[in-house]
Write a protein that holds these residues in place. Structure first.
Motif, PDB file in Angstrom:
ATOM      1  N   UNK A   1       0.834  -1.226   0.000  1.00 39.87           N
ATOM      2  CA  UNK A   1       0.000   0.000   0.000  1.00 39.87           C
ATOM      3  C   UNK A   1       0.861   1.265   0.000  1.00 39.87           C
ATOM      4  N   UNK A   2       2.000   1.207   0.693  1.00 37.90           N
ATOM      5  CA  UNK A   2       2.839   2.407   0.810  1.00 37.90           C
ATOM      6  C   UNK A   2       3.325   2.870  -0.564  1.00 37.90           C
ATOM      7  N   UNK A   3       3.853   1.925  -1.364  1.00 35.97           N
ATOM      8  CA  UNK A   3       4.328   2.277  -2.722  1.00 35.97           C
ATOM      9  C   UNK A   3       3.191   2.850  -3.558  1.00 35.97           C
ATOM     10  N   UNK A   4       2.019   2.220  -3.458  1.00 35.63           N
ATOM     11  CA  UNK A   4       0.868   2.667  -4.258  1.00 35.63           C
ATOM     12  C   UNK A   4       0.471   4.096  -3.886  1.00 35.63           C
ATOM     13  N   UNK A   5       0.514   4.424  -2.605  1.00 32.85           N
ATOM     14  CA  UNK A   5       0.133   5.774  -2.149  1.00 32.85           C
ATOM     15  C   UNK A   5       1.162   6.802  -2.611  1.00 32.85           C
ATOM     16  N   UNK A   6       2.439   6.456  -2.476  1.00 30.19           N
ATOM     17  CA  UNK A   6       3.490   7.386  -2.913  1.00 30.19           C
ATOM     18  C   UNK A   6       3.380   7.642  -4.417  1.00 30.19           C
ATOM     19  N   UNK A   7       3.046   6.594  -5.163  1.00 32.83           N
ATOM     20  CA  UNK A   7       2.905   6.738  -6.624  1.00 32.83           C
ATOM     21  C   UNK A   7       1.773   7.697  -6.981  1.00 32.83           C
ATOM     22  N   UNK A   8       0.776   7.812  -6.072  1.00 33.06           N
ATOM     23  CA  UNK A   8      -0.351   8.728  -6.333  1.00 33.06           C
ATOM     24  C   UNK A   8      -0.082  10.136  -5.798  1.00 33.06           C
ATOM     25  N   UNK A   9       1.135  10.377  -5.325  1.00 34.41           N
ATOM     26  CA  UNK A   9       1.472  11.713  -4.824  1.00 34.41           C
ATOM     27  C   UNK A   9       1.047  11.974  -3.393  1.00 34.41           C
ATOM     28  N   UNK A  10       0.684  10.940  -2.668  1.00 37.86           N
ATOM     29  CA  UNK A  10       0.308  11.131  -1.257  1.00 37.86           C
ATOM     30  C   UNK A  10       1.574  11.366  -0.422  1.00 37.86           C
ATOM     31  N   UNK A  11       1.481  12.283   0.549  1.00 40.15           N
ATOM     32  CA  UNK A  11       2.671  12.620   1.349  1.00 40.15           C
ATOM     33  C   UNK A  11       2.533  12.317   2.834  1.00 40.15           C
TER      34      UNK A  11
ATOM     35  N   UNK B   1       6.339  23.126   7.406  1.00 39.08           N
ATOM     36  CA  UNK B   1       7.547  23.034   8.240  1.00 39.08           C
ATOM     37  C   UNK B   1       8.347  21.758   7.996  1.00 39.08           C
ATOM     38  N   UNK B   2       7.860  20.951   7.015  1.00 34.64           N
ATOM     39  CA  UNK B   2       8.551  19.691   6.670  1.00 34.64           C
ATOM     40  C   UNK B   2       8.780  18.789   7.890  1.00 34.64           C
ATOM     41  N   UNK B   3       7.786  18.723   8.754  1.00 34.44           N
ATOM     42  CA  UNK B   3       7.887  17.813   9.907  1.00 34.44           C
ATOM     43  C   UNK B   3       7.544  16.404   9.448  1.00 34.44           C
ATOM     44  N   UNK B   4       8.417  15.447   9.747  1.00 38.73           N
ATOM     45  CA  UNK B   4       8.174  14.078   9.289  1.00 38.73           C
ATOM     46  C   UNK B   4       7.195  13.319  10.182  1.00 38.73           C
ATOM     47  N   UNK B   5       6.996  13.846  11.391  1.00 41.59           N
ATOM     48  CA  UNK B   5       6.159  13.090  12.335  1.00 41.59           C
ATOM     49  C   UNK B   5       5.555  14.077  13.320  1.00 41.59           C
ATOM     50  N   UNK B   6       4.288  13.875  13.624  1.00 44.83           N
ATOM     51  CA  UNK B   6       3.640  14.727  14.627  1.00 44.83           C
ATOM     52  C   UNK B   6       2.727  13.877  15.493  1.00 44.83           C
TER      53      UNK B   6
ATOM     54  N   UNK C   1       7.147   9.247   2.815  1.00 47.25           N
ATOM     55  CA  UNK C   1       8.506   8.983   2.291  1.00 47.25           C
ATOM     56  C   UNK C   1       9.437   8.614   3.444  1.00 47.25           C
ATOM     57  N   UNK C   2       9.241   9.270   4.578  1.00 50.23           N
ATOM     58  CA  UNK C   2      10.088   8.986   5.748  1.00 50.23           C
ATOM     59  C   UNK C   2       9.817   7.562   6.256  1.00 50.23           C
ATOM     60  N   UNK C   3       8.554   7.143   6.200  1.00 51.21           N
ATOM     61  CA  UNK C   3       8.220   5.768   6.619  1.00 51.21           C
ATOM     62  C   UNK C   3       8.973   4.780   5.727  1.00 51.21           C
ATOM     63  N   UNK C   4       8.936   5.021   4.427  1.00 49.25           N
ATOM     64  CA  UNK C   4       9.615   4.122   3.482  1.00 49.25           C
ATOM     65  C   UNK C   4      11.115   4.062   3.797  1.00 49.25           C
ATOM     66  N   UNK C   5      11.718   5.235   3.979  1.00 50.46           N
ATOM     67  CA  UNK C   5      13.168   5.301   4.253  1.00 50.46           C
ATOM     68  C   UNK C   5      13.529   4.511   5.509  1.00 50.46           C
TER      69      UNK C   5
END
Length: 475
Positions: A210-220, A245-250, A308-312
């Motif tokens: 699911x993660x790859x599919x979401x990233x491919x659709x431009x989800x952030x 603010x480019x926060x990767x996690x909140x 993207x941070x989750x993937x990394x």
């Protein structure tokens, strides 16, 4: 986190466990690897306790007050752009067993015949139609809730939302006595397995594709929340802040009350923001942890995370959250479940923050006493949103304690002809065989306890204010 090498006896345990797990054909290779990694981290005794003297209270830069967030863009097309980056993920692995229900907890009726899931779907439908965006809904099921959820989701097939489901991992329960998997001892039914906590959400999202599919659709960003938290709705101000603010996690936190003393809290520790759970607190500091003076906020488990941070981090195998050992008993056999929590991942992400949100964003339904609150006149329902009645001036909700007769949803509903008015209620304590008539009003502090073997009926239209009732003569 200090990782010690395994002792020879633990290394042997792990090696035997590996061969036993290799023979379990009910689970995937990813699950086998994930499980063995978790056990090996557990056996190596990674340091769980924090050094108390190093704990600092986070500043407003790290835990941002909600009122400091910038207003959202007024232009609807800007809002659409924001929402098109978003995915909503509800943790849907829990069963309603504590409330006497079978099947997923998310299909318990909350209000007006609508379930948690109905309300979540309505909320996202409204966002999608209002802004012309396409926010998808993901449900992370467990093997316990998967089949039922698949059937239930079919009823939304004409909705304007894409609904995706995926399963979190299925791990074997460990027999404490010899550290072998319960399923390899002949316990092949569901009791041999467990879902390893919601910390598993990140790797399961990746493993499911699911993660790859979401990233491919431009989800952030993904907004993760418990399916039983009625306050966990999409908040544009928070999303806007994170994108800018480019926060990767909140992590959303909210001020602690005396009812929340066991909830995890955010701390600054060795220069990073970190979740501190009660299990990590040295015994001599537990009362300090529970006080609301030093630790003023707690984790709502509403989390916003950059995909993207989750993937990394998942690819680097970097998400080593604290392990929560959960001992259980199955058919008289003592077993161990090793679990992790998603909130503990905060320290692995860049520019991670907390946001101190209003209490209205934390409205979980864990028991029938919570159901009483949300079904009462304290709340109204509009567009899938449960909205607090402004007629109640006290910001805190009434504290409600119902006896075991009210524990199961069916019994709870049967004991009320209609849900009482509780706008003016401070606290309610009910014990024994108590039944409520229609249009009852409760105010102030009310205690109702039926004597053993006696059925106590509160008549229709009764107004009880600051009363202690032990029999009909007290009404």
């Amino acid at each position: 986190m200090a990782t010690a090498a395994l002792s020879p006896s633990d290394a042997e345990k792990l090696s035997k466990l590996k061969s036993a797990v290799a023979g379990l054909d009910q689970i995937s290779e990813n699950e086998k690897t994930g499980f063995i990694n978790l056990v090996s981290r557990y056996l190596s005794g990674e340091a769980q306790h924090v050094e108390w003297s190093k704990i600092n209270t986070p500043t407003d830069e790290v835990v941002v007050p909600y009122d400091n967030l910038a207003p959202t863009p007024e232009d609807p097309s800007e809002t659409k752009k924001l929402l098109d980056k978003l995915v909503v993920l509800k943790l849907n692995g829990g069963l309603g067993t504590t409330m006497g229900c079978t099947g997923p907890k998310s299909v318990i009726e909350v209000r007006n015949g609508l379930t948690f899931l109905d309300l979540i779907v309505q909320q996202i439908e409204n966002l999608n139609s209002k802004y012309g965006c396409s926010v998808p809904l993901l449900l992370m099921n467990s093997f316990n809730t998967h089949d039922d959820t698949q059937k239930i989701v079919e009823k939304y097939s004409n909705s304007n939302i894409e609904i995706h489901t995926f399963n979190q991992s299925q791990y074997p329960r460990l027999v404490i006595e010899d550290f072998m998997p319960l399923p390899s001892k002949g316990q092949t039914g569901k009791d041999g397995w467990y879902p390893p906590g919601h910390g598993d959400v990140f790797s399961s999202l990746m493993n499911s594709g699911k993660l790859e599919a979401l990233l491919a659709k431009g989800k952030e960003y993904v907004f993760v929340a418990n399916s039983d938290n009625l306050g966990a709705i999409v908040d544009l101000k928070i999303l806007n802040h994170l994108v800018n603010n480019k926060n990767e996690y909140c992590m959303e936190v909210t001020p602690k009350t005396l009812a929340d003393v066991k909830g995890g809290t955010l701390i600054s520790y060795e220069g990073k923001v970190q979740l501190l759970e009660i299990a990590q607190v040295p015994d001599e500091h537990v009362s300090e942890f529970k006080s609301i003076e030093k630790f003023k906020i707690f984790n709502t488990n509403n989390l916003w995370v950059n995909l993207k941070a989750v993937k990394r981090l998942v690819e680097a195998d970097a998400l080593k959250m604290e392990i929560i050992p959960n001992p259980k008993e199955v058919d008289g056999i003592k077993v161990l479940q090793l679990e992790t929590a998603a909130g503990a991942a905060i320290r692995f992400f860049d520019r991670a923050i907390g946001i101190n949100v209003p209490r209205s964003r934390f409205l979980p339904v864990k028991a029938t006493s919570d159901l009483l609150l949300v079904q009462s006149d304290l709340y109204t329902l509009a567009d899938g949103l449960v909205i607090r009645n402004s007629a109640r001036t006290n910001p805190a909700n009434p504290s409600i304690e119902l006896g075991p007769e009210f524990k199961k949803v069916g019994n709870f509903l049967g004991r009320f002809k209609s849900i009482p008015s509780i706008i003016g209620l401070d606290s309610l304590k009910v014990s024994g065989d108590v039944w409520f008539g229609a249009n009852v009003t409760l105010k102030g502090k009310v205690t109702i306890s039926a004597k053993p073997g006696v059925k106590l009926e509160i008549p229709d239209g009764a107004i009880l204010e600051n009363k202690e009732i032990n029999g009909p003569e007290d009404i």
